[in-house]
Design an enzyme around this catalytic site. Sequence first.
Site, PDB file in Angstrom:
ATOM      1  N   GLU A   1      -4.414   3.021   6.287  1.00  0.00           N
ATOM      2  CA  GLU A   1      -4.467   2.475   5.322  1.00  0.00           C
ATOM      3  C   GLU A   1      -5.313   3.758   4.789  1.00  0.00           C
ATOM      4  O   GLU A   1      -4.983   4.145   3.210  1.00  0.00           O
ATOM      5  CB  GLU A   1      -5.426   1.007   4.391  1.00  0.00           C
TER       6      GLU A   1
ATOM      7  N   ARG B   1       1.045  -1.435   0.233  1.00  0.00           N
ATOM      8  CA  ARG B   1      -0.070   0.420  -0.390  1.00  0.00           C
ATOM      9  C   ARG B   1       0.907   1.632   0.213  1.00  0.00           C
ATOM     10  O   ARG B   1       0.615   2.106   0.591  1.00  0.00           O
ATOM     11  CB  ARG B   1      -1.038   0.132   1.399  1.00  0.00           C
TER      12      ARG B   1
ATOM     13  N   SER C   1     -11.759   0.296   3.748  1.00  0.00           N
ATOM     14  CA  SER C   1     -10.570  -0.475   4.699  1.00  0.00           C
ATOM     15  C   SER C   1      -9.870   0.640   5.092  1.00  0.00           C
ATOM     16  O   SER C   1      -8.801   1.648   4.778  1.00  0.00           O
ATOM     17  CB  SER C   1      -9.238  -1.443   3.991  1.00  0.00           C
TER      18      SER C   1
END
Length: 298
Positions: free
Chosen positions: A290, A171, A220
């Site tokens: 995130e 990520r 998320s």
Amino acid sequence: MNAVATMPDTRGKLTESAPLAPLVWFKTGGPAQWLFEPKDIDDLQQFLRDLDPAIAVWPLGLGSNLIIRDGGIRGVVVRLGKAFAGIETDGLQICCGAGAPGISVASKARDQGIAGMEFLRGIPGTIGGAVRMNAGAYGREVCNILESADVVLRNGNRVTLPLADLGYTYRHSDLPEGSIVVSATFVGESGDPATIGAEMKRIAEEREASQPLRTKTGGSTYKNPEGKKAWQLVDEAGCRGLQVGQAQVSEKHCNFLINLGGATSADIEALGEEVRKRVKAHAGVELQWEIQRVGEAI
């Protein structure tokens, strides 16, 4: 000097004090000092060349993995429209504009018998955002399919960056600050459209069953720690359904925060930090955000 005089000429749309809350999934947050929607890549390049280098530039996609703080964003927010949403195929390559939604790219790949991109069906943002954060779902990430990305740097220069230059980790990418992804080239494998379609259908049904998709959410919230599931850590720390103001940890999926209707961005971020604190106390694990959090608090 009037602030208007500091802005370059543009063929696109430039809006001062532009509301951003309607453009993000949480439906919260303050305005952009300036919102620029370029007409095309040349317009974007010229604008950035002429823009005072001291003015910050920040790209906005579909606003799906984002908290914009209640004080808004100083500088220029760049939003890429339909001119940046084209999708073309060449054999097993698929070239797409940064404004194209992941689901559209997955569907085009299916229609052309290009396998390996089904996971994009489960990513609710644009290709630009997916490339920037090495987005992933269902066991695959952008780094598994990306060949190169075209990027306009803060100085207006356009460069093509191969996969190896993007510094991808989980990520994360090493894209230069202030740069804007304008297109990406992916490479897949030969596949059967019916098989690809079936996998996309499975992904869609699994998302619908497990995630609070019909709420004001941000996707998320936390990265999965090595060998662990963020949602499980949140649940085990007793945070399912936890609220701060009108922000709540989803009871359907604990790695999602939701706006029950009257939340502020401050509520959502405070809830997220409280969850991190409780998980650290319960499991000794420090969850990492995130969701991007940008802008200024009030």
